[in-house]
Design an enzyme around this catalytic site. Structure first.
Site, PDB file in Angstrom:
ATOM      1  N   CYS A 122     -17.317  78.367  30.662  1.00 28.56           N
ATOM      2  CA  CYS A 122     -18.304  78.107  31.499  1.00 28.56           C
ATOM      3  C   CYS A 122     -17.909  78.942  32.934  1.00 28.56           C
ATOM      4  O   CYS A 122     -17.966  79.965  32.748  1.00 28.56           O
ATOM      5  CB  CYS A 122     -18.424  76.641  31.905  1.00 28.56           C
ATOM      6  SG  CYS A 122     -19.934  75.991  33.047  1.00 28.56           S
ATOM      7  N   HIS A 164     -19.395  74.371  27.015  1.00 30.96           N
ATOM      8  CA  HIS A 164     -18.141  73.479  26.928  1.00 30.96           C
ATOM      9  C   HIS A 164     -17.861  73.206  25.619  1.00 30.96           C
ATOM     10  O   HIS A 164     -18.235  72.224  25.479  1.00 30.96           O
ATOM     11  CB  HIS A 164     -18.472  72.525  27.761  1.00 30.96           C
ATOM     12  CG  HIS A 164     -18.777  72.695  29.332  1.00 30.96           C
ATOM     13  ND1 HIS A 164     -17.509  72.811  30.387  1.00 30.96           N
ATOM     14  CD2 HIS A 164     -19.720  73.085  29.902  1.00 30.96           C
ATOM     15  CE1 HIS A 164     -17.785  73.026  31.466  1.00 30.96           C
ATOM     16  NE2 HIS A 164     -19.225  73.116  31.236  1.00 30.96           N
ATOM     17  N   GLU A 219     -14.848  71.903  24.808  1.00 33.72           N
ATOM     18  CA  GLU A 219     -14.255  70.769  25.281  1.00 33.72           C
ATOM     19  C   GLU A 219     -15.250  69.364  25.175  1.00 33.72           C
ATOM     20  O   GLU A 219     -14.712  68.188  25.346  1.00 33.72           O
ATOM     21  CB  GLU A 219     -13.285  70.548  26.276  1.00 33.72           C
ATOM     22  CG  GLU A 219     -13.867  70.614  27.581  1.00 33.72           C
ATOM     23  CD  GLU A 219     -14.795  71.939  28.348  1.00 33.72           C
ATOM     24  OE1 GLU A 219     -15.059  72.445  27.461  1.00 33.72           O
ATOM     25  OE2 GLU A 219     -15.086  71.797  29.592  1.00 33.72           O
TER      26      GLU A 219
END
Lengths: 252, 196
Positions: free
Chosen positions: B74, B178, B180
């Site tokens: 990001c 993202h 994650e």
């Protein structure tokens, strides 16, 4: 292509998940970390934690909980409820929340939207709007303090102002439909979707698949639900399969 | 055992990145200099991440010069470039290009969107082309074609805009989404990076 999001809401009170009807009659609905994990596995797109713990002293319970969830969850989660200052918002982000939402504090101090979006990024600041229709004027007004206090702010105007101040997203709850499972408030949601350029999460009233179809068709970017997931009426996967069948783009 | 260092590029907590790849979260120069791999996730604004990271620029570039893997997530990806319309402040200027704002679109672009691979990349191994990843951003990068490894189409207000969703130059990777926060596919991408 960007998908429509299904958001599971967990109302948190002193570290447990609870659920009320029209903001009242609070009942226990389980452990937040376990429920969040379960919803992730079921295919939910995002988790929202609403902390309804009243006292400041107990804020640490929330922070610990957010930390615990942050380690376990691999989908986005948004946390809010009672946050009053930029520092508190930053704290929650530091604990591992992806986005934070503010409600009463934003109404009392609109500048908070501006200040917080500068620090944690506009995309991560969500303003939650609780609105109720005034029977006489048929206009929606903003309520604060967990729905207990009426303000003079008209919901649509307030939504526009939140956007102008830097909110990245709006979480719009109709108090008329919350917890009743008879469908989202399409009238309110549409008015706000049409008035702003930022994403809108519709909340309050999800009961069946049709309710999600309706609210996505009028332009909501995401739809939030709580009761139907907590009580196992639908899993997100069942719901998304149905949505996909009618041509709504979802992540499956 | 390899040493993975996760830099703290803003106001976020990256314990789930750590959970997926192991390693330590640290902005210590010693850790950066001895890292086998570096991950830079970023939450906040370009200016804030730039303030946190620019003091470490020389050490990060030294790591990259040794051809050791680097992953920007990001804002961490945006920081690989020169500058951003979002704020004053500079990036690492490792890749040529700028960070610009979506215009006449619904912003931020928030949600799960599909990622179309335009080149083979080791970080995409075992991930189906067109998989959904989670995005939350208002700015995107513009760079030279040779560095682009995936695109994403954002449709808003009846228009579709195709933007760069990930880049690679040798062992340096950047993803706008993202991983994650992107469930199993995201964990897979992080594991691919770990296994480089």
């Amino acid at each position: 292509m960007l998908t429509k999001r299904i958001v599971a809401a967990l109302d948190i009170k002193e570290g447990r998940v609870v659920k009320g009807v029209q903001f009242e009659n609070i009942q226990d609905a389980g452990d937040p970390v376990q429920l969040a994990k379960k919803y992730e596995k079921d295919g939910v797109d995002e988790i929202v934690f609403l902390d309804i713990t009243a006292s400041k002293e107990k804020r640490n319970i929330l922070k610990n909980l957010v930390e615990e969830v942050a380690k376990e969850l691999f989908i986005p989660f948004t946390v809010g409820g009672g946050l009053k200052t930029v520092e508190q918002m930053v704290e929650i982000i530091k604990c591992g929340a992806d986005k934070v939402f503010i409600n009463t504090a934003a109404v009392e101090n609109p500048n908070l939207i501006k200040e917080s979006s500068k620090i944690i990024g506009s995309s991560n600041v969500v303003v939650a709007i609780d609105a109720k229709k005034d029977v006489e004027s048929e206009k929606y007004y903003v309520y604060t303090h967990g729905g207990s206090k009426k303000t003079d702010l008209e919901a649509v105007e307030w939504a526009r102002k939140c956007q102008d101040l830097g909110a990245g997203e709006l979480l719009v709850t109709s108090m008329n439909t919350d917890g009743v499972k008879k469908g989202y408030d399409l009238n309110l949601t549409k008015q706000i979707v049409d008035a702003v350029e930022i994403p809108v999460i519709a909340s309050g009233g999800a009961g069946e698949v049709k309710d999600f179809i309706d609210v996505f068709q009028i332009g909501a970017d995401a739809a939030l639900a709580a009761s139907i997931f907590h009580y196992g009426i639908y899993t997100t996967k069942d719901l998304k399969i149905q949505l996909k069948k009618v041509g709504i783009n979802v992540r499956l | 055992m390899q040493k993975i260092v996760i830099l703290n590029g803003g106001v976020g907590n990256f314990s789930n990145v750590q959970k997926a790849v192991g390693g330590i979260i640290s902005n210590e120069i010693n850790d950066i200099r001895t890292a086998d791999k570096i991950i830079l996730p970023g939450v906040g604004s370009f200016g804030i991440v730039s303030n946190n990271i620019i003091p470490l620029k020389d050490y990060i570039l030294e790591h990259i010069d040794k051809n050791k893997p680097f992953l920007g997530i990001c804002l961490g990806m945006q920081l690989l470039f020169e500058s951003s319309e979002e704020d004053e402040g500079t990036g690492l200027s490792y890749l040529p290009g700028k960070v610009v704002k979506f215009k006449n679109m619904k912003v931020p672009h928030i949600g799960w969107n599909s990622v179309e691979f335009s080149k083979d990349s080791p970080i995409f191994r075992g991930i189906e082309n067109g998989s959904f990843f989670y995005f939350v951003h208002s700015y995107y990068i513009t760079t030279e074609d040779q560095y682009i490894i995936s695109y994403t189409e954002y449709e808003s207000r009846g228009k579709t805009y195709k933007f760069t969703s990930s880049v690679q130059k040798e062992n340096v990777f950047g993803v706008q989404f993202h991983p994650e926060k992107s469930g199993e596919k995201g964990i897979k991408l992080l594991e691919n990076f770990k296994n480089l």
